[in-house]
Enzyme design. Structure first.
Site, mmCIF file in Angstrom:
data_model
loop_
_atom_site.group_PDB
_atom_site.id
_atom_site.type_symbol
_atom_site.label_atom_id
_atom_site.label_comp_id
_atom_site.label_asym_id
_atom_site.label_seq_id
_atom_site.Cartn_x
_atom_site.Cartn_y
_atom_site.Cartn_z
ATOM 1 N N SER A 187 38.372 1.133 46.805
ATOM 2 C CA SER A 187 38.503 2.570 47.060
ATOM 3 C C SER A 187 39.927 2.918 47.459
ATOM 4 C CB SER A 187 37.549 2.931 48.199
ATOM 5 O OG SER A 187 37.875 4.179 48.746
ATOM 6 N N TYR A 204 33.931 1.231 57.193
ATOM 7 C CA TYR A 204 33.717 1.241 55.745
ATOM 8 C C TYR A 204 35.017 0.877 55.024
ATOM 9 C CZ TYR A 204 33.893 3.434 51.135
ATOM 10 O OH TYR A 204 34.120 3.673 49.807
ATOM 11 N N LYS A 250 36.287 -2.507 52.649
ATOM 12 C CA LYS A 250 36.905 -2.474 51.310
ATOM 13 C C LYS A 250 38.168 -3.341 51.320
ATOM 14 C CE LYS A 250 34.011 0.095 49.055
ATOM 15 N NZ LYS A 250 33.127 -0.540 48.089
HETATM 16 N N1 UFG Z 1 34.927 18.711 52.236
HETATM 17 C C1 UFG Z 1 34.659 19.989 52.659
HETATM 18 N N2 UFG Z 1 33.358 20.309 52.927
HETATM 19 C C2 UFG Z 1 32.340 19.433 52.796
HETATM 20 C C3 UFG Z 1 32.623 18.114 52.362
HETATM 21 C C4 UFG Z 1 33.942 17.799 52.097
HETATM 22 O O1 UFG Z 1 35.554 20.834 52.811
HETATM 23 O O2 UFG Z 1 31.189 19.791 53.071
HETATM 24 C C5 UFG Z 1 36.326 18.361 51.940
HETATM 25 C C6 UFG Z 1 36.826 17.252 52.836
HETATM 26 O O3 UFG Z 1 37.293 17.783 54.048
HETATM 27 C C7 UFG Z 1 37.912 16.651 51.970
HETATM 28 C C8 UFG Z 1 37.402 16.855 50.549
HETATM 29 O O4 UFG Z 1 36.415 17.861 50.634
HETATM 30 O O5 UFG Z 1 39.086 17.370 52.142
HETATM 31 C C9 UFG Z 1 36.768 15.612 49.954
HETATM 32 O O6 UFG Z 1 35.812 15.118 50.856
HETATM 33 P P1 UFG Z 1 34.721 14.034 50.447
HETATM 34 O O7 UFG Z 1 33.898 13.744 51.654
HETATM 35 O O8 UFG Z 1 34.015 14.438 49.209
HETATM 36 O O9 UFG Z 1 35.609 12.793 50.062
HETATM 37 P P2 UFG Z 1 36.700 12.019 50.936
HETATM 38 O O10 UFG Z 1 38.005 12.256 50.238
HETATM 39 O O11 UFG Z 1 36.633 12.302 52.363
HETATM 40 O O12 UFG Z 1 36.128 10.568 50.814
HETATM 41 C C10 UFG Z 1 36.233 9.866 49.660
HETATM 42 C C11 UFG Z 1 35.062 8.911 49.475
HETATM 43 C C12 UFG Z 1 35.079 7.833 50.499
HETATM 44 C C13 UFG Z 1 36.442 7.230 50.636
HETATM 45 C C14 UFG Z 1 37.459 8.311 50.886
HETATM 46 C C15 UFG Z 1 38.854 7.831 51.029
HETATM 47 O O13 UFG Z 1 33.849 9.605 49.557
HETATM 48 O O14 UFG Z 1 34.172 6.846 50.094
HETATM 49 O O15 UFG Z 1 37.427 9.193 49.793
HETATM 50 O O16 UFG Z 1 39.284 7.242 49.855
HETATM 51 F F1 UFG Z 1 36.486 6.376 51.652
#
Ligand code: UFG
Length: 343
Positions: free
Chosen positions: A127, A152, A156
């Site tokens: 990841s 998590y 990785k």
């Molecule tokens: N977000 C919102 N509202 C929500 C959910 C997410 O605004 O309800 C935003 C988050 O703040 C972030 C973006 O959308 O800015 C993406 O969030 P995600 O949770 O979809 O994904 P992340 O980038 O946080 O996480 C992903 C993967 C993880 C991994 C991480 C870092 O889901 O497995 O990238 O690489 F660890």
């Protein structure tokens, strides 16, 4: 003779899409999954899409080495792709031991079985989280790995190291780690996609569940970041594109085309997209209005991360090709499919 790939976690979101693409590329696939975070929906979808009712399926826990050995005994495995792991960042912070035990144990038991069997090509599902808050964007495979911000993420990084050390030991294992950015979307058939349990943590399932009325309102976490529209930037990689990267990677390994015995590739589009852009595009391509509001920043979020995918483009001959519009249409079609509305 066709080549056989063992896909651990093959009934899950990414694993099932990879299973489909491998079969469509002419590989035989064996799926292993303990179904701890999914039901049979996606594997059944994979069977339907490929017309292969006979995809061998082992309901096993990969932490049990004997269960994995049995698969190696019953099949001549040319490559294995390891997805079987827990993946919720927040949960890992609250239950670190659960994450370390499961994610490390399952990978080590799979590697042991492969090594005992005389070796194997091993592809690890890593990841972009391993980069943490990178100093420079886009990140390349040479960008330093920063200390993990969650158990998590730590698993990785550790699994990448375990694979690299195992390769170095010269016991017949060749390894590759694919570092995914943000996998999103669903299969164009709408027969397989992401099936989060409970309240989704990730953006796209939250968006689709809000659109269908399962959730009242999407919170956009932070609109005061120093980014063009104030919301976070991510590299959203379509799950089918991502699955195709695995087919290219497996081919490179099996055909003996690797330049090193352990290789790493970023799998992303190379294009940063903001959270707000996702919401606007989702509304536009699906012709609907989403109930959303701006909320405070989410703890632990990084402001921006996107890939430099040029190494994968050149070496794997792979490039993300599905448009964001099509990806977001597919995510919505999948949500509708789940709701039974488009049948
Ligand atoms: N977000 C919102 N509202 C929500 C959910 C997410 O605004 O309800 C935003 C988050 O703040 C972030 C973006 O959308 O800015 C993406 O969030 P995600 O949770 O979809 O994904 P992340 O980038 O946080 O996480 C992903 C993967 C993880 C991994 C991480 C870092 O889901 O497995 O990238 O690489 F660890």
């Amino acid at each position: 003779m066709s080549r056989k790939v063992l896909v651990t976690g093959g009934a899950g979101y990414i694993g099932s899409h990879v299973t489909v693409e491998l079969i469509q590329a002419g590989y035989d696939v064996v799926v292993a999954d303990n179904m701890s975070n999914c039901d049979m929906t996606c594997l059944e979808g994979a069977r339907k899409v490929t017309g292969r009712d006979d995809i061998p399926f082992y309901r096993i826990d990969c932490c049990n080495p004997d269960s994995v050995r049995k698969i190696f005994k019953e099949h001549r495995i040319d490559a294995l792709i390891h997805f079987a792991a827990f993946k919720a960042v927040g949960e890992s912070v609250n239950s670190p031991l659960k994450y370390y035990r499961n994610n490390l144990d399952s990978f080590m038991s799979v590697l042991s079985a492969a090594a005992e069997n005389g070796g194997c090509n091993v592809l690890f599902s890593s990841s972009a989280t391993v980069y943490g808050e990178a100093d420079k964007q886009p990140v390349t495979e040479q960008s330093p790995r920063k200390p993990a911000t969650s158990p998590y993420g730590a698993t990785k990084q550790m699994c990448e190291d375990i694979l690299q050390d195992t390769v170095k030991a010269g016991i017949g294992i060749k390894g590759m780690a694919l570092r995914y950015f943000n996998p999103v979307g669903a299969h164009p058939s709408a027969l397989l996609g992401e099936l989060p349990r409970g309240v989704p943590n990730n953006l796209i399932p939250y968006v689709t569940q809000t659109a269908i009325g399962k959730r009242e309102c999407l919170s956009i976490f932070g609109n005061d970041y120093p980014t063009p529209d104030g919301t976070c930037l991510r590299d959203f990689i379509d799950v089918v594109d991502l699955a195709k990267a695995h087919v290219a990677a497996v081919g490179r390994m099996i055909d003996g085309k690797m330049k090193e015995d352990y290789e790493i590739f970023n799998i992303g589009t190379g294009r940063p997209v903001s959270v707000l852009e996702i919401v606007k595009t989702f509304e536009k391509v699906n012709g609907l209005k989403l109930n959303y509001r701006f909320a405070g920043r989410r703890a632990g979020d990084i402001m921006a991360i996107w890939a430099d995918p040029s190494l994968a483009n050149e070496e794997l001959g792979w490039k993300a090709s599905r448009s964001l519009e099509d990806t977001l249409k597919s995510a919505w079609a999948w949500e509708l499919h789940l709701a039974g509305k488009n049948e």
